[in-house]
Design a protein around this motif. Structure first.
Motif, short mmCIF file in Angstrom:
data_model
loop_
_atom_site.label_atom_id
_atom_site.label_comp_id
_atom_site.label_asym_id
_atom_site.label_seq_id
_atom_site.Cartn_x
_atom_site.Cartn_y
_atom_site.Cartn_z
N GLN A 25 -53.96 1.57 49.78
CA GLN A 25 -53.25 1.02 48.62
C GLN A 25 -53.49 1.86 47.37
N LYS A 26 -53.46 3.18 47.56
CA LYS A 26 -53.53 4.12 46.45
C LYS A 26 -52.17 4.76 46.26
N LYS A 27 -51.93 5.30 45.07
CA LYS A 27 -50.62 5.84 44.73
C LYS A 27 -50.56 7.36 44.90
N LEU A 28 -49.36 7.82 45.22
CA LEU A 28 -49.06 9.25 45.14
C LEU A 28 -48.86 9.58 43.67
N HIS A 29 -49.39 10.72 43.24
CA HIS A 29 -49.24 11.10 41.83
C HIS A 29 -47.77 11.21 41.47
N LYS A 30 -47.43 10.81 40.25
CA LYS A 30 -46.02 10.81 39.82
C LYS A 30 -45.39 12.20 39.89
N LYS A 31 -46.17 13.25 39.67
CA LYS A 31 -45.64 14.61 39.74
C LYS A 31 -45.08 14.88 41.14
N TYR A 32 -45.85 14.51 42.15
CA TYR A 32 -45.43 14.76 43.53
C TYR A 32 -44.35 13.75 43.96
N VAL B 125 -51.64 16.97 36.70
CA VAL B 125 -52.38 16.20 37.71
C VAL B 125 -53.84 16.10 37.25
N GLU B 126 -54.27 14.91 36.99
CA GLU B 126 -55.61 14.69 36.46
C GLU B 126 -56.68 15.06 37.49
N ASP B 127 -57.82 15.48 36.99
CA ASP B 127 -58.94 15.85 37.88
C ASP B 127 -59.40 14.67 38.72
N ALA B 128 -59.23 13.47 38.20
CA ALA B 128 -59.68 12.27 38.92
C ALA B 128 -58.77 11.90 40.09
N TYR B 129 -57.59 12.50 40.15
CA TYR B 129 -56.65 12.17 41.24
C TYR B 129 -57.22 12.65 42.58
N ASP B 130 -57.31 11.73 43.55
CA ASP B 130 -57.90 12.07 44.85
C ASP B 130 -56.91 11.93 46.00
N GLU C 55 -44.22 2.42 48.96
CA GLU C 55 -44.90 3.17 50.01
C GLU C 55 -43.98 3.41 51.20
N THR C 56 -43.18 2.40 51.54
CA THR C 56 -42.26 2.52 52.66
C THR C 56 -41.22 3.62 52.42
N ILE C 57 -40.59 3.59 51.26
CA ILE C 57 -39.50 4.53 51.00
C ILE C 57 -40.03 5.95 50.85
N PHE C 58 -41.21 6.14 50.26
CA PHE C 58 -41.75 7.49 50.14
C PHE C 58 -42.18 8.03 51.50
N THR C 59 -42.66 7.17 52.37
CA THR C 59 -42.99 7.62 53.74
C THR C 59 -41.72 8.09 54.45
N MET C 60 -40.65 7.33 54.32
CA MET C 60 -39.39 7.71 54.97
C MET C 60 -38.82 8.98 54.35
N ILE C 61 -38.84 9.08 53.04
CA ILE C 61 -38.32 10.28 52.38
C ILE C 61 -39.12 11.50 52.81
N MET D 2 -49.62 12.91 56.78
CA MET D 2 -50.72 12.11 57.32
C MET D 2 -51.69 11.69 56.21
N ASP D 3 -51.95 12.60 55.27
CA ASP D 3 -52.81 12.26 54.13
C ASP D 3 -52.17 11.19 53.26
N LEU D 4 -50.86 11.33 53.05
CA LEU D 4 -50.13 10.36 52.22
C LEU D 4 -50.19 8.97 52.84
N ILE D 5 -49.95 8.89 54.14
CA ILE D 5 -49.98 7.60 54.83
C ILE D 5 -51.37 6.97 54.74
N GLN D 6 -52.40 7.77 54.88
CA GLN D 6 -53.77 7.25 54.78
C GLN D 6 -54.03 6.68 53.39
N LYS D 7 -53.60 7.40 52.35
CA LYS D 7 -53.79 6.90 50.99
C LYS D 7 -52.99 5.62 50.76
#
Length: 267
Positions: free
Chosen positions: A80-87, A52-57, A160-166, A71-76
């Motif tokens: 229109q920002k991405k969840l890190h691929k690791k997560y 996970v890069e240091d720049a990932y916010d 974004e939709t499917i990751f919110t549901m998952i 709640m943090d994920l939905i806000q990001k």
């Protein structure tokens, strides 16, 4: 079936021809493949090796999903920002392990007088999904939901939709339910945008993993032993029983006929 009923429909003909091309290509790829025992994507994903890069916010996922993470994920996602691929891959691995343990028909018990919300097609409309939650309440143990298929395709925010549901399914496994729709399938995802969106936002590997995962989504739900919920409709054959549904092997792409086809498609 549509082409047979409407032989002069140009749009139907075009989509049928595109489907035929995909089917022929897949058959050719299988014929020349030397890897007939291809392993699951889950066996080739190593989230521990993903830095996970240091720049990932964005939000950081610990061992299990929390309400705060969601709640943090939905806000990001709203930004229109991405969840890190690791997560993202960790969520998919956990979800894959869970849905494989589910039956083809999930039975739900809703206590008398308690609220239970059933939603139809979302089709990649992330902001509409969040609007539902903001109006009707976010999922919780006291505010359960069933989403009845077609989570992805067509809309621009299917990822974004499917990751919110998952995420909500992993957070509230006994109070958030998901049924497979006809758009949780390989051919539809190729034609209507989900595959391309996943490749653009993440990778081909993740797209292939979604194809595997969708095959294990339950096909229908039975509420309080008397309310039957599926994405498609009832059956061409009147003799189909609940036990027949329970015995249906769902780990496949939708067939052209039979119980699984009828559960996913309204014809």
């Amino acid at each position: 079936t549509v082409v047979k009923v409407c032989p002069n429909d140009k749009d139907a003909k075009a989509k049928f021809e595109e489907c035929q091309k995909i089917v022929r290509r897949q058959a050719f790829e299988r014929a020349i493949s030397v890897d007939h025992d291809k392993k699951s994507v889950s066996e080739s994903v190593d989230v521990n090796a993903m830095a996970v890069e240091d720049a990932y916010d964005g939000p950081h996922l610990q061992e299990t999903i929390s309400k705060e993470f969601m709640m943090d994920l939905i806000q990001k996602f709203k930004e229109q920002k991405k969840l890190h691929k690791k997560y993202a891959f960790k969520m998919l691995l956990d979800f894959f392990a869970y849905v494989k343990s589910l039956p083809t028909m999930v039975e739900i018990e809703v206590p008398a007088g308690k609220k239970f919300t059933i939603c139809g097609d979302v089709h990649g409309q992330f902001y509409d999904l969040i609007n539902i939650f903001e109006i009707n309440g976010f999922p919780s143990e006291t505010n359960p939901y069933l989403f009845n298929g077609d989570f992805v395709d067509r809309g621009s925010f299917s990822v974004e939709t499917i990751f919110t549901m998952i995420g909500f399914k992993l957070l509230y496994p006994n109070h958030f339910f998901m049924s497979r729709g006809n758009h949780e399938s390989d051919v539809m995802n190729k034609m209507y945008g989900f595959e391309g969106e996943v490749k653009a936002k993440y990778s081909q590997q993740m797209s292939e993993f979604f194809t595997e995962i969708f095959c294990f989504l339950p096909l229908c739900h039975l509420i309080n032993k008397k309310i039957f919920v599926c994405h498609g409709g009832l059956f061409k054959e009147d003799s189909v029983t609940l036990d027949d549904i329970r015995k249906t092997d769902r780990n496949r792409q939708p067939p052209d006929e039979g119980i699984m086809c009828d559960l996913l498609w309204f014809v």
